[in-house]
Write a protein that holds these residues in place. Structure first.
Motif, PDB file in Angstrom:
ATOM      1  N   SER A 108       0.322   6.926  -1.573  1.00 27.14           N
ATOM      2  CA  SER A 108      -0.537   7.745  -0.712  1.00 27.14           C
ATOM      3  C   SER A 108      -0.964   8.837  -1.855  1.00 27.14           C
ATOM      4  CB  SER A 108       0.415   8.772   0.281  1.00 27.14           C
ATOM      5  OG  SER A 108       1.037   7.828   1.149  1.00 27.14           O
ATOM      6  N   GLY A 109      -0.384   9.363  -2.744  1.00 31.39           N
ATOM      7  CA  GLY A 109      -0.780  10.239  -3.705  1.00 31.39           C
ATOM      8  C   GLY A 109      -2.161   9.609  -4.495  1.00 31.39           C
ATOM      9  N   LEU A 110      -1.879   8.539  -5.016  1.00 31.80           N
ATOM     10  CA  LEU A 110      -2.798   7.679  -5.839  1.00 31.80           C
ATOM     11  C   LEU A 110      -3.966   7.145  -4.785  1.00 31.80           C
ATOM     12  CD1 LEU A 110      -0.509   5.406  -7.929  1.00 31.80           C
ATOM     13  CD2 LEU A 110      -2.000   7.168  -8.661  1.00 31.80           C
ATOM     14  N   TYR A 111      -3.636   6.950  -3.591  1.00 26.91           N
ATOM     15  CA  TYR A 111      -4.796   6.344  -2.667  1.00 26.91           C
ATOM     16  C   TYR A 111      -5.551   7.604  -2.293  1.00 26.91           C
ATOM     17  CZ  TYR A 111      -6.882   4.381   1.182  1.00 26.91           C
ATOM     18  OH  TYR A 111      -8.015   3.765   2.273  1.00 26.91           O
ATOM     19  N   LEU A 112      -5.120   8.799  -2.011  1.00 24.27           N
ATOM     20  CA  LEU A 112      -5.987   9.783  -1.744  1.00 24.27           C
ATOM     21  C   LEU A 112      -6.698  10.299  -2.951  1.00 24.27           C
ATOM     22  CD1 LEU A 112      -6.646  11.827   0.420  1.00 24.27           C
ATOM     23  CD2 LEU A 112      -4.674  13.328  -0.310  1.00 24.27           C
ATOM     24  N   MET A 113      -6.241  10.239  -4.039  1.00 25.68           N
ATOM     25  CA  MET A 113      -7.089  10.598  -5.335  1.00 25.68           C
ATOM     26  C   MET A 113      -8.067   9.576  -5.485  1.00 25.68           C
ATOM     27  SD  MET A 113      -5.789  10.443  -9.206  1.00 25.68           S
ATOM     28  CE  MET A 113      -5.934   8.835  -9.319  1.00 25.68           C
ATOM     29  N   PHE A 114      -7.870   8.215  -5.585  1.00 26.33           N
ATOM     30  CA  PHE A 114      -8.773   7.035  -5.654  1.00 26.33           C
ATOM     31  C   PHE A 114      -9.869   7.357  -4.548  1.00 26.33           C
ATOM     32  CE2 PHE A 114      -5.608   4.593  -8.007  1.00 26.33           C
ATOM     33  CZ  PHE A 114      -6.087   5.073  -9.109  1.00 26.33           C
ATOM     34  N   TYR A 115      -9.418   7.731  -3.431  1.00 26.68           N
ATOM     35  CA  TYR A 115     -10.270   7.533  -2.108  1.00 26.68           C
ATOM     36  C   TYR A 115     -11.300   8.903  -2.269  1.00 26.68           C
ATOM     37  CZ  TYR A 115     -11.791   7.981   2.671  1.00 26.68           C
ATOM     38  OH  TYR A 115     -12.402   8.011   3.914  1.00 26.68           O
ATOM     39  N   THR A 116     -10.630   9.972  -2.515  1.00 25.29           N
ATOM     40  CA  THR A 116     -11.581  11.498  -2.751  1.00 25.29           C
ATOM     41  C   THR A 116     -12.531  11.022  -3.766  1.00 25.29           C
ATOM     42  OG1 THR A 116      -9.861  12.260  -3.806  1.00 25.29           O
ATOM     43  CG2 THR A 116      -9.802  12.733  -1.425  1.00 25.29           C
ATOM     44  N   GLN A 117     -12.200  10.556  -4.967  1.00 19.88           N
ATOM     45  CA  GLN A 117     -13.106  10.628  -6.194  1.00 19.88           C
ATOM     46  C   GLN A 117     -14.321   9.325  -5.831  1.00 19.88           C
ATOM     47  OE1 GLN A 117     -12.466  12.625  -9.095  1.00 19.88           O
ATOM     48  NE2 GLN A 117     -11.308  13.376  -7.557  1.00 19.88           N
ATOM     49  N   ALA A 118     -13.802   8.105  -5.172  1.00 18.53           N
ATOM     50  CA  ALA A 118     -14.788   7.481  -4.770  1.00 18.53           C
ATOM     51  C   ALA A 118     -15.911   8.103  -3.829  1.00 18.53           C
ATOM     52  CB  ALA A 118     -14.282   6.112  -4.144  1.00 18.53           C
ATOM     53  N   LYS A 119     -15.328   8.736  -2.914  1.00 17.26           N
ATOM     54  CA  LYS A 119     -16.303   9.401  -1.899  1.00 17.26           C
ATOM     55  C   LYS A 119     -17.017  10.346  -2.648  1.00 17.26           C
ATOM     56  CE  LYS A 119     -15.252  10.521   2.045  1.00 17.26           C
ATOM     57  NZ  LYS A 119     -14.715  11.245   3.046  1.00 17.26           N
ATOM     58  N   GLN A 120     -16.638  11.105  -3.643  1.00 15.03           N
ATOM     59  CA  GLN A 120     -17.604  12.247  -4.309  1.00 15.03           C
ATOM     60  C   GLN A 120     -18.402  11.374  -5.059  1.00 15.03           C
ATOM     61  OE1 GLN A 120     -14.903  14.539  -6.487  1.00 15.03           O
ATOM     62  NE2 GLN A 120     -13.652  15.274  -4.683  1.00 15.03           N
ATOM     63  N   SER A 121     -18.341  10.205  -5.384  1.00 14.70           N
ATOM     64  CA  SER A 121     -19.235   9.371  -6.285  1.00 14.70           C
ATOM     65  C   SER A 121     -20.576   9.002  -5.512  1.00 14.70           C
ATOM     66  CB  SER A 121     -18.620   8.398  -7.139  1.00 14.70           C
ATOM     67  OG  SER A 121     -18.462   7.395  -6.339  1.00 14.70           O
ATOM     68  N   VAL A 122     -20.415   8.725  -4.194  1.00 14.29           N
ATOM     69  CA  VAL A 122     -21.083   8.406  -3.458  1.00 14.29           C
ATOM     70  C   VAL A 122     -22.333   9.218  -3.113  1.00 14.29           C
ATOM     71  CG1 VAL A 122     -21.622   7.480  -0.872  1.00 14.29           C
ATOM     72  CG2 VAL A 122     -19.592   6.717  -2.354  1.00 14.29           C
ATOM     73  N   PRO A 123     -23.562   8.952  -3.062  1.00 12.83           N
ATOM     74  CA  PRO A 123     -24.634   9.853  -2.732  1.00 12.83           C
ATOM     75  C   PRO A 123     -24.643  10.761  -1.212  1.00 12.83           C
ATOM     76  CG  PRO A 123     -25.477   8.068  -3.433  1.00 12.83           C
ATOM     77  CD  PRO A 123     -24.209   7.913  -3.369  1.00 12.83           C
ATOM     78  N   LYS A 124     -24.609  12.100  -1.097  1.00 13.93           N
ATOM     79  CA  LYS A 124     -24.350  12.880   0.087  1.00 13.93           C
ATOM     80  C   LYS A 124     -25.004  12.119   1.283  1.00 13.93           C
ATOM     81  CE  LYS A 124     -23.090  17.132  -1.885  1.00 13.93           C
ATOM     82  NZ  LYS A 124     -23.456  18.583  -2.214  1.00 13.93           N
ATOM     83  N   GLU A 125     -26.429  11.755   1.073  1.00 19.13           N
ATOM     84  CA  GLU A 125     -27.241  11.283   2.112  1.00 19.13           C
ATOM     85  C   GLU A 125     -26.469   9.922   2.798  1.00 19.13           C
ATOM     86  OE1 GLU A 125     -29.355  10.145  -1.663  1.00 19.13           O
ATOM     87  OE2 GLU A 125     -28.293  11.765  -0.866  1.00 19.13           O
ATOM     88  N   TRP A 126     -25.658   9.159   2.062  1.00 17.54           N
ATOM     89  CA  TRP A 126     -25.332   7.877   2.441  1.00 17.54           C
ATOM     90  C   TRP A 126     -24.114   8.307   3.667  1.00 17.54           C
ATOM     91  CZ3 TRP A 126     -24.389   3.758  -1.705  1.00 17.54           C
ATOM     92  CH2 TRP A 126     -25.867   3.316  -2.481  1.00 17.54           C
TER      93      TRP A 126
END
Length: 342
Positions: A230-248
């Motif tokens: 869960s810790g790794l998943y949440l880290m990878f998930y949030t970091q991946a979302k942060q790399s996506v353009p906001k308009e998407w």
């Protein structure tokens, strides 16, 4: 005469005011009746708005998490069953051998289950799976929401990498400890080694034969699997979302695709990292007398299968955990947005 006229005029004015007052009162009464409320009753607040505000955000997060976990649990149960059978290959599995050892594959396990237990056999252990996963996902999301609120974080995007790992570990530990008895029963249901008739019957049988120790066996490896996942998943998930353009992320048509894709990537990485702990957990919960601790289970796996033994069942587990987590997070994100948690 003027005085009389003035008196009449004043009377007319007074009567007119009383008439207007009475008419307004009648209109109000009719309006009250039309709205379905008794006369002279104060109209209550908007029930929908009041009810919506009365629900605590943590409760909303729990309900949203439980709802998101229900469908993914039912849909991906066969993958979890196959994973458990792969990690315990001694149950009359017909498969090719390698160096004198049975090496069943994922397709072989599927074929054997369908041949011996019919299609319905793929959903063996569904009741304990739902009893564990649905409240477990709800507890995880509500704990996560509560912890984020304590840190003053309102969105997952606000979390740093270390914060995401820490919050994911703590939230999963809280739900994992609460539901360890159901986890034990779920593993035994899926293995085919134990023949329990019901969830309640399984609880009684385990407690009678093994006591509280039996209901909590494998807790260490379970937490060593779920908490880091869960810790790794949440880290990878949030970091991946942060790399996506906001308009998407703000686009209604693209938001779900973004959440699901980020969930897939996060699930693959987290599943592979925590599979060894899952193997040890399965051994300890199926054979508590043979493997009283994680070290004895690890020693057996190492001597019997080598390093590859720690990754038994990795493919179905990775598929299930990745798809299930991605779906759960996608549904959770959409629900929380619709009920005003975001």
């Amino acid at each position: 005469m003027p005085k009389q006229i003035d008196g009449i005029s004043e009377a007319i004015k007074i009567n007119g005011k009383q008439s207007v007052t009475r008419q307004a009162s009648v209109n109000n009464d009719l309006g009250a009746l039309a709205d379905g409320w008794a006369i002279d009753t104060t109209v209550p607040l908007d029930l929908k708005k009041s009810a919506d505000k009365d629900y605590h955000p943590v409760l909303k997060a729990f309900l949203a998490g439980s709802f998101s976990g229900t469908f993914s649990t039912i849909l991906f149960q066969p993958l979890d069953l196959v994973k458990t059978r792969l990690q315990n290959p001694s149950q009359h599995v017909v498969a090719a051998t390698l160096n004198g050892r049975i090496q069943p594959g994922m397709i072989t396990i599927f074929a054997n289950i369908i041949r011996q237990e019919q299609i319905a056999g793929l959903w063996r252990g569904m009741v304990p799976s739902i009893a564990r996963c649905v409240p477990g996902v709800g507890l995880y999301f509500s704990s996560l929401h509560w912890l984020k609120a304590k840190l003053g974080k309102t969105r997952s995007q606000d979390l740093g990498a270390l914060e995401a790992v820490t919050l994911g570990v703590v939230a999963r530990t809280m739900s994992g400890v609460a539901l360890i008895p159901i986890t034990v029963i779920k593993t035994r249901y899926e293995s085919g080694v134990y023949k329990y008739n019901s969830l309640g019957g399984a609880l009684k049988a385990i407690y009678k034969a093994e006591g509280l120790r039996g209901l909590s066996c494998g807790l260490g490896p379970t937490l060593a699997r779920d908490a880091p996942f869960s810790g790794l998943y949440l880290m990878f998930y949030t970091q991946a979302k942060q790399s996506v353009p906001k308009e998407w992320k703000q686009s209604p048509s693209a938001a779900s695709v973004v959440h699901f894709s980020c969930g897939i990537l996060a699930g693959i990485a987290a599943s592979l990292a925590t599979n060894p702990a899952d193997v040890l957990k399965t051994k300890m919960q199926l054979y508590p007398d043979k493997f009283p601790n994680a070290f004895s289970a690890a020693l057996y796996v190492q001597q019997t299968y080598g390093i590859r033994g720690y990754f038994k069942g990795a493919v179905p587990r990775m598929l299930r955990r990745t798809l299930m987590a991605a779906m759960a997070w996608t549904v959770f994100e959409e629900i929380t947005r619709s009920i005003g948690l975001k």
